[in-house]
Scaffold this active site. Sequence first.
Site, short mmCIF file in Angstrom:
data_model
loop_
_atom_site.label_atom_id
_atom_site.label_comp_id
_atom_site.label_asym_id
_atom_site.label_seq_id
_atom_site.Cartn_x
_atom_site.Cartn_y
_atom_site.Cartn_z
N ARG A 137 7.01 60.47 -29.76
CA ARG A 137 6.84 59.04 -29.19
C ARG A 137 6.41 59.01 -27.57
O ARG A 137 6.28 58.04 -27.10
CB ARG A 137 7.86 58.13 -29.62
CG ARG A 137 8.00 58.12 -30.93
CD ARG A 137 9.34 57.35 -31.33
NE ARG A 137 9.52 56.13 -30.92
CZ ARG A 137 10.74 55.68 -30.53
NH1 ARG A 137 11.64 56.60 -29.95
NH2 ARG A 137 10.90 54.40 -29.90
N ASN A 197 14.46 53.89 -31.33
CA ASN A 197 15.49 54.68 -30.70
C ASN A 197 16.65 54.79 -31.13
O ASN A 197 17.21 55.85 -31.11
CB ASN A 197 15.68 54.05 -29.03
CG ASN A 197 14.49 54.40 -28.15
OD1 ASN A 197 13.70 55.29 -28.33
ND2 ASN A 197 14.82 53.80 -26.95
N GLU A 200 10.93 49.30 -30.62
CA GLU A 200 11.20 50.38 -29.72
C GLU A 200 12.86 50.50 -29.75
O GLU A 200 13.53 51.80 -29.85
CB GLU A 200 10.61 50.37 -28.37
CG GLU A 200 9.07 49.91 -28.09
CD GLU A 200 8.56 51.55 -29.13
OE1 GLU A 200 9.05 52.36 -29.40
OE2 GLU A 200 7.16 51.14 -29.28
#
Lengths: 150, 118
Positions: free
Chosen positions: A110, A56, A52
């Site tokens: 997402r 990002n 994650e």
Amino acid sequence: MTLPDGIANRVAMEFPSKAENVAFARTAVAVFASQLDFTLEELDEIKVAVSEAVSNAVIHAYGDAVGTVRVEAVITAEGELVVWVRDDGRGIEDVGTARQAQWTSRPEERMGLGFTFMEEYMDGVEVDSAPGAGTRVTLRKAPARARVAG
Amino acid sequence: MEARRVGESLIVRLKGELDLNTAEAFKAFVREELAASRRVRHLILDLRAVPFIDSSGVGAILGRYREIKEERAGRLIAWGPRQPVRRVLALSGLVRVMDVVDTQQEALALLKEGNRNP
């Protein structure tokens, strides 16, 4: 190479902000983390959290351009894993809003769930960012077994 | 990825990790398969061979759910997710809009019943 005080081991990597590198980063950190007494389930959690944080950086930091993502992981003398994911990108104006679930600057992709997973799966998540100054995400986790054993 | 049609259901078998890097291929594959058959209403995702999923994968699945729900009034079923994947699906809230089953028969039976998740 000497390690700073309080650091038992350390790895660092850097790579271009390409989606192809996300799997490498999470796998490398999980393999490094396995030096501690993490369960397989905890290693899976670490993989998701790192995925994650790196995703990002890949998606948000540099827009459509390619920049550098740096991932550093250490094992502290106390037996904790600390992971830093850094970029030199555009930064986040409002970290508090960015961390809220269901928020994302690119809707529908997402669901803004990245931070939800990081927070659920790690013991600690910190975000340091400012517009134009890049972003640094810090992830911390110690094996639950070690914590129980005291 | 492989796809086959059973009645009004499209069964898509995924292989490998579903993340930022692979989500696009998944989206494109399902879109193409759906475009090829107007009869298909429901999507059954065979997740047995998916060892890893993160929020990019969840987003890709959610997007397909929206498509079949809005365009075909269909349903989404996840077949056989492994434990780490199951946890991520649960945590994401995706399980609120789709059923999770262990076998293909279970999936098809559920669609026949036409109840459970809206």
